[in-house]
Enzyme design. Structure first.
Site, PDB file in Angstrom:
ATOM      1  N   TYR A  27      13.262  -2.386  24.870  1.00  0.00           N
ATOM      2  CA  TYR A  27      13.611  -1.947  23.039  1.00  0.00           C
ATOM      3  C   TYR A  27      12.613  -0.621  22.708  1.00  0.00           C
ATOM      4  CZ  TYR A  27      17.573  -5.224  23.950  1.00  0.00           C
ATOM      5  OH  TYR A  27      18.922  -6.016  24.391  1.00  0.00           O
ATOM      6  N   TYR A  87      26.326 -10.118  24.214  1.00  0.00           N
ATOM      7  CA  TYR A  87      26.047  -8.416  23.003  1.00  0.00           C
ATOM      8  C   TYR A  87      26.957  -8.105  23.672  1.00  0.00           C
ATOM      9  CZ  TYR A  87      25.282  -6.676  28.425  1.00  0.00           C
ATOM     10  OH  TYR A  87      25.036  -6.316  29.520  1.00  0.00           O
ATOM     11  N   GLY A  97      24.513  -5.016  17.025  1.00  0.00           N
ATOM     12  CA  GLY A  97      23.770  -4.245  16.761  1.00  0.00           C
ATOM     13  C   GLY A  97      24.348  -3.311  15.618  1.00  0.00           C
ATOM     14  N   ALA A  98      22.628  -2.702  14.682  1.00  0.00           N
ATOM     15  CA  ALA A  98      23.317  -2.011  13.650  1.00  0.00           C
ATOM     16  C   ALA A  98      22.231  -0.807  13.833  1.00  0.00           C
ATOM     17  CB  ALA A  98      22.961  -2.791  12.298  1.00  0.00           C
TER      18      ALA A  98
END
Ligand SMILES: NC(=O)c1ccc[n+]([C@@H]2O[C@H](COP(=O)([O-])OP(=O)(O)OC[C@H]3O[C@@H](n4cnc5c(N)ncnc54)[C@H](OP(=O)(O)O)[C@@H]3O)[C@@H](O)[C@H]2O)c1
Length: 323
Positions: free
Chosen positions: A60, A205, A283-284
């Site tokens: 990532y 996910y 996710g955020a």
């Protein structure tokens, strides 16, 4: 927040975990520009709101996602459970490479420990079974890392049944990290029953399908995504599939509104409706997003909500088949 035990491990994960893919910032498979201060605020807020674990990966942002997580970990009082991965690397041009050679896996683990600033990684996952021929070598290297005390548990990510069966001859993974959402249900056929049967944890996910199931994406909004946001190339964000996904998201939003909730919360609660899924990784990109989504962790959908979701999903399935 509710917790569920990850397979046979001693890790009790909150049903919502924080994912940090977008937080990694720009790279070949990134989400466009990301402000680190927003990322730090999102991670801190997640932990303050009761989330007790974080999922990250070296890939990532070519190490940046782990560095941002590490920055927060160095400041927090109580350490959350930390999950990261191995197997995806980058070259000097920041282009993606995959490698599961033992030496590379060992070096990756040391680099992750350094970036995260921790002595041990709670859950170390093989990111993808790629290159296929080196899966066993990489898995054995991960077993050795556990024996050396650098990681506590080893898990699989993006594995097929065939890959699970292959590594099981060496040692069964404690968990699987598959894609799973109202839009991507492939895991239901074989993988989720397999994990249940073998007491493996499941950390799902993209439960909001990369933001689609919040209901905010329209063709105009997709056109406004950063040029380097990988979602521009994702078939779910294009053409008739996008239209079908938008209609599903609108249906969920209407349904969720009746409960005083949002579409994103519904999508996450739906993934958690059966306890074979240990947790959903959301996710955020900022504080506000996680403040909203975290509330899905304690939402047990009732029979009526599930039945109405089934109707929406049936219609969506027909539209996707004809898209
Ligand atoms: N193992 C793997 O190969 C793999 C693959 C994918 C993901 N993962 C893990 O799973 C995590 C979660 O997956 P994900 O990030 O793809 O998907 P997700 O949780 O389905 O979607 C997250 C995205 O939705 C948007 N969003 C989140 N909360 C929102 C809210 N309250 N209101 C409006 N928009 C909101 C944000 O993007 P925008 O604001 O830009 O729309 C955010 O980045 C990743 O971070 C990663 O840790 C692992």
């Amino acid at each position: 927040m509710r917790t569920r035990k990850l397979g046979k491990t001693d890790l009790n994960l909150t049903t919502v975990g924080l994912g940090t893919w977008a937080i990694g910032g720009p790279w070949e498979y990134g989400w466009g520009p990301q402000n680190d201060a927003d990322s730090v605020a999102a991670i801190r807020t997640a932990l303050e709101s009761g989330i007790n674990w974080i999922d990250t990966a070296p890939a990532y942002g070519c190490g940046h996602g782990e560095e941002v997580v590490g920055k927060v970990l160095r400041e927090v009082g109580e350490m959350p459970i930390v999950a990261t991965k191995c197997g995806i690397l980058w070259n000097e041009k920041r282009e993606k490479m995959t490698c599961l050679k033992a030496k590379s896996v060992r070096a990756e683990c040391d680099a992750s420990l350094r970036r995260l600033g921790v002595d041990v990684i709670d859950l170390y996952q093989m990111h993808w079974p790629d290159p296929d021929a080196d899966v066993e070598e990489g898995w054995e290297a991960m077993v050795r890392l556990r024996e050396a005390g650098k990681v506590r548990h080893i898990g699989a990510s993006n594995f097929s049944l065939r890959h699970l069966e292959r590594v099981e001859r060496i040692e069964r993974p404690v968990s699987l990290q598959p894609p799973y959402s109202m839009i991507k249900r492939d895991a239901e056929a074989v993988l989720l029953p397999y994990c249940r049967e073998h007491e493996m944890g499941v950390v799902a996910y993209s439960p909001m399908q990369k933001g689609l199931l919040t209901g905010k994406y329209t063709p105009e909004k997709v056109a406004e995504l950063a040029p380097d946001d990988h979602r521009r190339r994702d078939p779910d964000f294009v053409g008739r599939r996008l239209e079908a996904n938008m209609e599903l998201a609108k249906g969920i939003a209407d349904l969720a509104r009746g409960y005083g909730r949002t579409a994103g919360q519904f999508a996450v609660a739906w993934v958690l409706r059966n306890d074979e899924v240990t947790a959903a990784i959301v996710g955020a990109r900022n504080r506000r997003q996680i403040e909203e989504t975290v509330q899905a962790g304690d939402w047990a959908l009732d029979e009526e909500a599930l039945a109405r979701a089934d109707e929406l999903l049936e219609r969506h399935k027909g539209q996707i088949e004809n898209a």
